[in-house]
Design a protein around this motif. Structure first.
Motif, PDB file in Angstrom:
ATOM      1  N   PRO A  72      -9.509  14.873  12.951  1.00 51.03           N
ATOM      2  CA  PRO A  72      -9.629  13.837  13.984  1.00 51.03           C
ATOM      3  C   PRO A  72     -10.829  12.894  13.770  1.00 51.03           C
ATOM      4  N   HIS A  73     -11.390  12.901  12.561  1.00 54.00           N
ATOM      5  CA  HIS A  73     -12.581  12.068  12.347  1.00 54.00           C
ATOM      6  C   HIS A  73     -12.236  10.633  11.979  1.00 54.00           C
ATOM      7  N   THR A  74     -10.938  10.371  11.724  1.00 49.31           N
ATOM      8  CA  THR A  74     -10.468   8.990  11.673  1.00 49.31           C
ATOM      9  C   THR A  74      -9.439   8.857  12.785  1.00 49.31           C
ATOM     10  N   PHE A  75      -9.125   7.637  13.198  1.00 52.23           N
ATOM     11  CA  PHE A  75      -8.155   7.467  14.277  1.00 52.23           C
ATOM     12  C   PHE A  75      -7.314   6.212  14.111  1.00 52.23           C
ATOM     13  N   ASN A  76      -6.164   6.238  14.772  1.00 55.14           N
ATOM     14  CA  ASN A  76      -5.222   5.099  14.774  1.00 55.14           C
ATOM     15  C   ASN A  76      -4.777   4.655  13.381  1.00 55.14           C
ATOM     16  N   ASN A  77      -4.565   5.640  12.503  1.00 59.55           N
ATOM     17  CA  ASN A  77      -4.013   5.307  11.187  1.00 59.55           C
ATOM     18  C   ASN A  77      -2.503   5.122  11.251  1.00 59.55           C
ATOM     19  N   VAL A  78      -1.875   5.985  12.039  1.00 55.10           N
ATOM     20  CA  VAL A  78      -0.411   5.947  12.126  1.00 55.10           C
ATOM     21  C   VAL A  78       0.021   6.047  13.587  1.00 55.10           C
ATOM     22  N   ASP A  79       1.193   5.484  13.849  1.00 58.79           N
ATOM     23  CA  ASP A  79       1.796   5.585  15.168  1.00 58.79           C
ATOM     24  C   ASP A  79       2.700   6.810  15.123  1.00 58.79           C
ATOM     25  N   THR A  80       2.224   7.879  15.727  1.00 57.82           N
ATOM     26  CA  THR A  80       2.960   9.145  15.598  1.00 57.82           C
ATOM     27  C   THR A  80       4.296   9.105  16.341  1.00 57.82           C
ATOM     28  N   GLU A  81       4.366   8.299  17.424  1.00 54.87           N
ATOM     29  CA  GLU A  81       5.637   8.196  18.161  1.00 54.87           C
ATOM     30  C   GLU A  81       6.755   7.656  17.286  1.00 54.87           C
ATOM     31  N   VAL A 137       0.878  -1.170   0.000  1.00 57.37           N
ATOM     32  CA  VAL A 137       0.000   0.000   0.000  1.00 57.37           C
ATOM     33  C   VAL A 137       0.918   1.224   0.000  1.00 57.37           C
ATOM     34  N   ASP A 138       0.587   2.237  -0.773  1.00 55.56           N
ATOM     35  CA  ASP A 138       1.399   3.443  -0.833  1.00 55.56           C
ATOM     36  C   ASP A 138       1.351   4.173   0.516  1.00 55.56           C
ATOM     37  N   GLU A 139       2.469   4.139   1.238  1.00 58.04           N
ATOM     38  CA  GLU A 139       2.487   4.680   2.608  1.00 58.04           C
ATOM     39  C   GLU A 139       2.231   6.176   2.652  1.00 58.04           C
ATOM     40  N   ALA A 140       2.781   6.894   1.674  1.00 54.94           N
ATOM     41  CA  ALA A 140       2.602   8.349   1.648  1.00 54.94           C
ATOM     42  C   ALA A 140       1.116   8.700   1.574  1.00 54.94           C
ATOM     43  N   SER A 141       0.359   7.888   0.820  1.00 55.36           N
ATOM     44  CA  SER A 141      -1.080   8.183   0.687  1.00 55.36           C
ATOM     45  C   SER A 141      -1.792   7.976   2.025  1.00 55.36           C
ATOM     46  N   ILE A 142      -1.259   7.076   2.863  1.00 56.34           N
ATOM     47  CA  ILE A 142      -1.879   6.844   4.182  1.00 56.34           C
ATOM     48  C   ILE A 142      -1.612   8.037   5.110  1.00 56.34           C
ATOM     49  N   PHE A 143      -0.368   8.530   5.101  1.00 59.39           N
ATOM     50  CA  PHE A 143      -0.049   9.707   5.923  1.00 59.39           C
ATOM     51  C   PHE A 143      -0.882  10.922   5.479  1.00 59.39           C
ATOM     52  N   GLU A 144      -1.047  11.052   4.175  1.00 63.78           N
ATOM     53  CA  GLU A 144      -1.829  12.172   3.634  1.00 63.78           C
ATOM     54  C   GLU A 144      -3.301  12.028   4.055  1.00 63.78           C
ATOM     55  N   MET A 145      -3.836  10.830   3.915  1.00 63.96           N
ATOM     56  CA  MET A 145      -5.221  10.555   4.313  1.00 63.96           C
ATOM     57  C   MET A 145      -5.412  10.898   5.794  1.00 63.96           C
ATOM     58  N   ASP A 146      -4.430  10.510   6.612  1.00 66.16           N
ATOM     59  CA  ASP A 146      -4.528  10.772   8.047  1.00 66.16           C
ATOM     60  C   ASP A 146      -4.605  12.275   8.319  1.00 66.16           C
ATOM     61  N   LYS A 147      -3.749  13.018   7.601  1.00 62.57           N
ATOM     62  CA  LYS A 147      -3.700  14.470   7.793  1.00 62.57           C
ATOM     63  C   LYS A 147      -5.035  15.122   7.421  1.00 62.57           C
ATOM     64  N   VAL A 148      -5.607  14.662   6.325  1.00 56.11           N
ATOM     65  CA  VAL A 148      -6.831  15.271   5.801  1.00 56.11           C
ATOM     66  C   VAL A 148      -8.052  14.896   6.648  1.00 56.11           C
ATOM     67  N   THR A 149      -8.102  13.660   7.154  1.00 55.73           N
ATOM     68  CA  THR A 149      -9.339  13.185   7.791  1.00 55.73           C
ATOM     69  C   THR A 149      -9.333  13.252   9.322  1.00 55.73           C
TER      70      THR A 149
END
Ligand SMILES: [Zn+2]
Length: 446
Positions: free
Chosen positions: A196-205, A182-194
């Motif tokens: 706080p209405h989505t959660f636990n997409n990425v481990d920010t630590e 899966v294209d990881e950059a697209s996941i980080f971008e999705m997380d940024k855009v969505t």
């Protein structure tokens, strides 16, 4: 034509090496729609008590709620049974699938209570079978039939309180077991855009993607969020680099803390019943080999051992900073005593309610030169290294140290949160009822 309602509960079809009960449900979405069934809710994904000793991998049970033509009843039931037989890992020890066909439009209160107990504590197969009989449901158990418990619990948890959504995308079978692409950059971008209405997409630590599971199961990725629309939109932002076989939006109790039950006193804590409890820190935190932190809390009714294990990350660091006298609220699973290990609370969260002063005793300062004095031995007073003055009557002085921790809520690191753990980002977003909603137009494929 006579229209009927049926709730189909499923549990325990998967094993550590194969399958996923959500996938069986996703297959049934397609098959039941072909038979002409109409879904009256998104498929429900109900996470059960993560603290039971015999849990399945994710400990998730499923419920499909449909309206259908009376004439199709047999076909629907055969299809459900056949799909579990075909896709459940029946050869695996410890996989004991169950299917429940519940044919009343309204779910009786007793079944709802049974569901809550299955999420927060321990129930028996006997309890489940009694309710199946009482409400004239049908239950099919494979092997020891334990899956009937989860199947009935999924039927009974109608998610009228807090709930969330998850869209799950499934891989083509030829890719099972291979590295997920899966294209990881697209996941980080999705997380940024969505957010706080989505959660636990990425481990920010650690800056890592966590929507893609590991292991041989058929899921490519899953996105969790507050509404069906948002998880669907988020899904469209993610670029898979391998084919998707299917995807479905589920309504779930994930991220709601549904497993935790508040107790009034520490004496009420029971093994395998996850709790929220308050107490005063009564022993200093100790880090033991393998980097787990242990301390105790007490109240008028008793004292109990708490553990913040290494994978809890940030939470373990907070636990290490507690001092005797701190007043805390803990959120935890409960491990039963074994051997010389006492009953232990495995921490998921700590709310630090009151900070006790942190006291240290220091050597006094030389009035002549302002340097800390040296002790001449126990009860023998102090001496100044610089000017040589002696102060045989001097005593250590009590100083209040700065606490490097604040009051507030601390949660285990994202990567070690349970499916049910409510993350920080959801605080304030809780839903208190289910508004009668129409399903979004495209909530599944195919
Ligand atoms: Zn001096």
């Amino acid at each position: 034509m006579t229209e009927r309602t049926m709730h189909i509960g499923l549990d325990d079809t998967d094993s550590t090496r194969k399958g996923c009960t959500t996938y069986v449900a996703a297959l049934l979405v397609e098959k039941l729609l072909k038979i002409g069934a109409k879904f009256i809710d998104y498929p429900n994904l109900i996470r059960l008590n993560p603290n039971v000793p015999w849990k399945t991998r994710g400990n998730g049970a499923l419920c499909l709620r449909i309206k259908y033509n009376k004439n199709d009843e047999e076909k629907i039931e055969e299809t459900a049974i056949g799909t579990v037989e075909e896709h459940g890992d029946l050869e695996s020890k410890g996989t004991d699938p169950g299917i429940v066909f519940f044919k009343k439009a309204r779910i009786p209160v007793e079944v709802k209570i049974f569901a809550k107990k299955t999420i927060t504590g321990i129930v028996t197969l006997k309890d489940a079978l009694r309710l199946v009989k009482k409400f004239e449901a049908e239950a099919i158990g494979f092997k020891n039939g334990r899956g009937i418990i989860g199947g009935l619990a999924a039927v009974g948890e109608t998610l009228q309180g807090d709930h969330t959504y998850e869209i799950l995308a499934y891989r083509a079978p030829e890719n099972y077991g291979l590295k997920r692409r899966v294209d990881e950059a697209s996941i980080f971008e999705m997380d940024k855009v969505t957010a706080p209405h989505t959660f636990n997409n990425v481990d920010t630590e650690r800056g890592r993607v966590i929507i893609t599971p590991r292991g041989p199961d058929p899921i490519l990725f899953g996105i969790r969020g507050e509404t069906a629309e948002i998880v669907k939109n988020a899904f469209e932002m993610v670029k898979p680099l391998e084919p998707l076989e299917r995807w479905v939006v589920f309504r779930t109790n994930q991220g709601t803390d549904a497993h935790l039950k508040r107790v009034e006193g520490l004496h009420q804590i029971k093994p395998h019943n996850p709790v929220i409890a308050r107490g005063t820190v009564s022993t200093s935190p100790k880090m033991i080999p393998r980097r787990h932190v242990f301390f105790s809390i007490k109240d008028n009714s008793g004292q109990v051992e708490c553990a913040a294990y290494e994978p809890t990350g940030a939470l373990r660091k907070v636990a290490m900073k507690l001092v005797i006298g701190d007043y805390v609220e803990i959120y935890a699973g409960v491990r039963k005593p074994s051997g010389n290990i006492p009953l232990t609370l495995n921490l998921e969260k700590i709310r630090l309610l009151k900070l006790a002063p942190k006291i240290a005793y220091q050597n006094p300062i030389c009035p002549e030169c302002g340097k800390h004095l040296k002790s001449m031995g126990k009860n023998k007073g102090f001496r100044c290294d610089k000017c040589g003055s002696r102060y045989p009557e001097a005593e250590k002085i009590k100083v209040k140290l700065e606490r490097d921790i604040r009051r507030g809520l601390y949660i285990t690191s994202t990567r070690s949160q349970r499916h049910l753990t409510k993350p920080y980002i959801r605080y304030g977003m809780e839903k208190h009822h289910q508004t009668a909603e129409r399903l979004i137009e495209n909530w599944h494929f195919p």
